[in-house]
Design a protein around this motif. Structure first.
Motif, PDB file in Angstrom:
ATOM      1  N   VAL A 104      32.322   4.150  10.641  1.00 58.91           N
ATOM      2  CA  VAL A 104      32.356   5.025   9.458  1.00 58.91           C
ATOM      3  C   VAL A 104      31.172   4.700   8.547  1.00 58.91           C
ATOM      4  O   VAL A 104      30.499   5.611   8.043  1.00 58.91           O
ATOM      5  CB  VAL A 104      33.701   4.893   8.701  1.00 58.91           C
ATOM      6  CG1 VAL A 104      33.635   5.558   7.341  1.00 58.91           C
ATOM      7  CG2 VAL A 104      34.823   5.480   9.541  1.00 58.91           C
ATOM      8  N   VAL A 105      30.899   3.414   8.336  1.00 59.13           N
ATOM      9  CA  VAL A 105      29.729   3.015   7.538  1.00 59.13           C
ATOM     10  C   VAL A 105      28.464   3.548   8.198  1.00 59.13           C
ATOM     11  O   VAL A 105      27.564   4.056   7.522  1.00 59.13           O
ATOM     12  CB  VAL A 105      29.675   1.481   7.361  1.00 59.13           C
ATOM     13  CG1 VAL A 105      28.331   1.041   6.784  1.00 59.13           C
ATOM     14  CG2 VAL A 105      30.804   1.010   6.470  1.00 59.13           C
ATOM     15  N   GLY A 106      28.385   3.482   9.516  1.00 60.70           N
ATOM     16  CA  GLY A 106      27.234   4.008  10.237  1.00 60.70           C
ATOM     17  C   GLY A 106      27.083   5.509  10.056  1.00 60.70           C
ATOM     18  O   GLY A 106      25.969   6.013   9.859  1.00 60.70           O
ATOM     19  N   GLY A 160      23.991   0.221   3.026  1.00 65.92           N
ATOM     20  CA  GLY A 160      24.556   0.160   4.367  1.00 65.92           C
ATOM     21  C   GLY A 160      24.550  -1.257   4.926  1.00 65.92           C
ATOM     22  O   GLY A 160      25.529  -1.702   5.526  1.00 65.92           O
ATOM     23  N   LEU A 161      23.444  -1.973   4.704  1.00 69.72           N
ATOM     24  CA  LEU A 161      23.372  -3.365   5.168  1.00 69.72           C
ATOM     25  C   LEU A 161      24.374  -4.251   4.431  1.00 69.72           C
ATOM     26  O   LEU A 161      25.007  -5.117   5.044  1.00 69.72           O
ATOM     27  CB  LEU A 161      21.951  -3.910   4.990  1.00 69.72           C
ATOM     28  CG  LEU A 161      20.909  -3.341   5.943  1.00 69.72           C
ATOM     29  CD1 LEU A 161      19.520  -3.865   5.577  1.00 69.72           C
ATOM     30  CD2 LEU A 161      21.238  -3.673   7.381  1.00 69.72           C
ATOM     31  N   ALA A 162      24.528  -4.015   3.125  1.00 71.62           N
ATOM     32  CA  ALA A 162      25.490  -4.807   2.351  1.00 71.62           C
ATOM     33  C   ALA A 162      26.919  -4.541   2.828  1.00 71.62           C
ATOM     34  O   ALA A 162      27.722  -5.480   2.973  1.00 71.62           O
ATOM     35  CB  ALA A 162      25.347  -4.494   0.864  1.00 71.62           C
ATOM     36  N   LEU A 163      27.242  -3.285   3.086  1.00 72.66           N
ATOM     37  CA  LEU A 163      28.580  -2.957   3.590  1.00 72.66           C
ATOM     38  C   LEU A 163      28.823  -3.566   4.967  1.00 72.66           C
ATOM     39  O   LEU A 163      29.912  -4.078   5.249  1.00 72.66           O
ATOM     40  CB  LEU A 163      28.774  -1.445   3.647  1.00 72.66           C
ATOM     41  CG  LEU A 163      29.016  -0.759   2.307  1.00 72.66           C
ATOM     42  CD1 LEU A 163      28.996   0.756   2.473  1.00 72.66           C
ATOM     43  CD2 LEU A 163      30.347  -1.206   1.723  1.00 72.66           C
ATOM     44  N   ARG A 164      27.810  -3.534   5.819  1.00 74.06           N
ATOM     45  CA  ARG A 164      27.961  -4.126   7.152  1.00 74.06           C
ATOM     46  C   ARG A 164      28.150  -5.633   7.052  1.00 74.06           C
ATOM     47  O   ARG A 164      28.968  -6.212   7.772  1.00 74.06           O
ATOM     48  CB  ARG A 164      26.751  -3.785   8.018  1.00 74.06           C
ATOM     49  CG  ARG A 164      26.787  -2.356   8.468  1.00 74.06           C
ATOM     50  CD  ARG A 164      25.718  -2.070   9.497  1.00 74.06           C
ATOM     51  NE  ARG A 164      25.922  -0.740  10.017  1.00 74.06           N
ATOM     52  CZ  ARG A 164      25.043   0.232   9.907  1.00 74.06           C
ATOM     53  NH1 ARG A 164      23.889   0.011   9.335  1.00 74.06           N
ATOM     54  NH2 ARG A 164      25.309   1.413  10.407  1.00 74.06           N
ATOM     55  N   ALA A 165      27.371  -6.272   6.177  1.00 74.28           N
ATOM     56  CA  ALA A 165      27.517  -7.719   5.990  1.00 74.28           C
ATOM     57  C   ALA A 165      28.921  -8.042   5.472  1.00 74.28           C
ATOM     58  O   ALA A 165      29.542  -9.018   5.913  1.00 74.28           O
ATOM     59  CB  ALA A 165      26.456  -8.245   5.023  1.00 74.28           C
ATOM     60  N   ALA A 166      29.429  -7.224   4.556  1.00 74.27           N
ATOM     61  CA  ALA A 166      30.783  -7.437   4.037  1.00 74.27           C
ATOM     62  C   ALA A 166      31.820  -7.269   5.149  1.00 74.27           C
ATOM     63  O   ALA A 166      32.778  -8.051   5.238  1.00 74.27           O
ATOM     64  CB  ALA A 166      31.066  -6.463   2.895  1.00 74.27           C
ATOM     65  N   LEU A 167      31.647  -6.268   5.998  1.00 74.13           N
ATOM     66  CA  LEU A 167      32.580  -6.073   7.112  1.00 74.13           C
ATOM     67  C   LEU A 167      32.556  -7.261   8.075  1.00 74.13           C
ATOM     68  O   LEU A 167      33.610  -7.711   8.534  1.00 74.13           O
ATOM     69  CB  LEU A 167      32.244  -4.793   7.878  1.00 74.13           C
ATOM     70  CG  LEU A 167      32.712  -3.494   7.243  1.00 74.13           C
ATOM     71  CD1 LEU A 167      32.131  -2.300   7.978  1.00 74.13           C
ATOM     72  CD2 LEU A 167      34.225  -3.436   7.249  1.00 74.13           C
ATOM     73  N   TYR A 168      31.372  -7.771   8.371  1.00 78.61           N
ATOM     74  CA  TYR A 168      31.290  -8.929   9.254  1.00 78.61           C
ATOM     75  C   TYR A 168      31.906 -10.154   8.592  1.00 78.61           C
ATOM     76  O   TYR A 168      32.524 -10.969   9.266  1.00 78.61           O
ATOM     77  CB  TYR A 168      29.846  -9.195   9.681  1.00 78.61           C
ATOM     78  CG  TYR A 168      29.445  -8.331  10.858  1.00 78.61           C
ATOM     79  CD1 TYR A 168      29.873  -8.641  12.140  1.00 78.61           C
ATOM     80  CD2 TYR A 168      28.678  -7.196  10.677  1.00 78.61           C
ATOM     81  CE1 TYR A 168      29.537  -7.851  13.222  1.00 78.61           C
ATOM     82  CE2 TYR A 168      28.332  -6.391  11.750  1.00 78.61           C
ATOM     83  CZ  TYR A 168      28.764  -6.727  13.020  1.00 78.61           C
ATOM     84  OH  TYR A 168      28.439  -5.933  14.077  1.00 78.61           O
TER      85      TYR A 168
END
Length: 172
Positions: free
Chosen positions: A68-70, A106-114
């Motif tokens: 979804v973030v992607g 987007g990178l911040a959200l991905r880092a948060a998800l990881y």
């Protein structure tokens, strides 16, 4: 492929995309905009470890959130790029400051998800990252292709004529 090879492929694709985003790039009308994301998607599906088998449900939820973030990042990235038609009829694209904000978000959200996945003990490997990158690029390319098709043709030149000499050569 092994994990390090996947990481190199991901870094290579990101480097290619960032370089193309910083500089103005021509959008071709060859309708092959989906090939690179398609290859990445197939590579991610072929790799083991897309889903953590020790935490299947949580892993699928995190992967779904990543996708979804992607999707959102790809759509916003496509909509924040500046598009224009050159005198020769070709369509060009270049990222804007808003595009940088989209990438950063987007990178911040991905880092948060990881981070959340790691805190929950869910292993997210390179296939998940590759799949999310493929979705981002696929959506971005689709948005750009659609936006490019909506730009009216220029009346200053035609696509089958060579462009005139640059203005700075006229002054020399």
């Amino acid at each position: 492929m092994s994990g390090p090879v996947n990481v190199l492929v991901i870094l290579g694709v990101i480097a290619l995309v960032v370089v193309r985003q910083i500089s103005a790039s021509r959008i071709s009308g060859d309708r092959r905009w989906w090939v690179l994301p398609g290859v990445l998607l197939v590579m991610s599906l072929r790799e083991p470890g897309l889903v953590d088998h020790h935490h299947e449900t949580l892993s699928v939820v995190v992967l779904g959130a990543e996708l979804v973030v992607g999707l959102v990042t790809g759509a916003a990235w496509g909509w924040t790029a500046r598009l224009w038609r050159a005198e020769d009829g070709s369509v060009w694209s270049k990222g804007t400051k808003a595009t940088v904000y989209v990438w950063t978000g987007g990178l911040a959200l991905r880092a948060a998800l990881y981070g959340v996945a790691a805190a929950l003990g869910v292993h997210q490997g390179s296939p998940a990252l590759m799949m999310a990158l493929a979705v981002t690029l696929l959506v971005r390319s689709g948005v750009l292709a659609r936006r490019a098709a909506e730009i009216p043709p220029s009346y200053g030149g035609s696509a089958d004529r060579t462009p005139s000499a640059p203005a700075w050569k006229d002054r020399v």
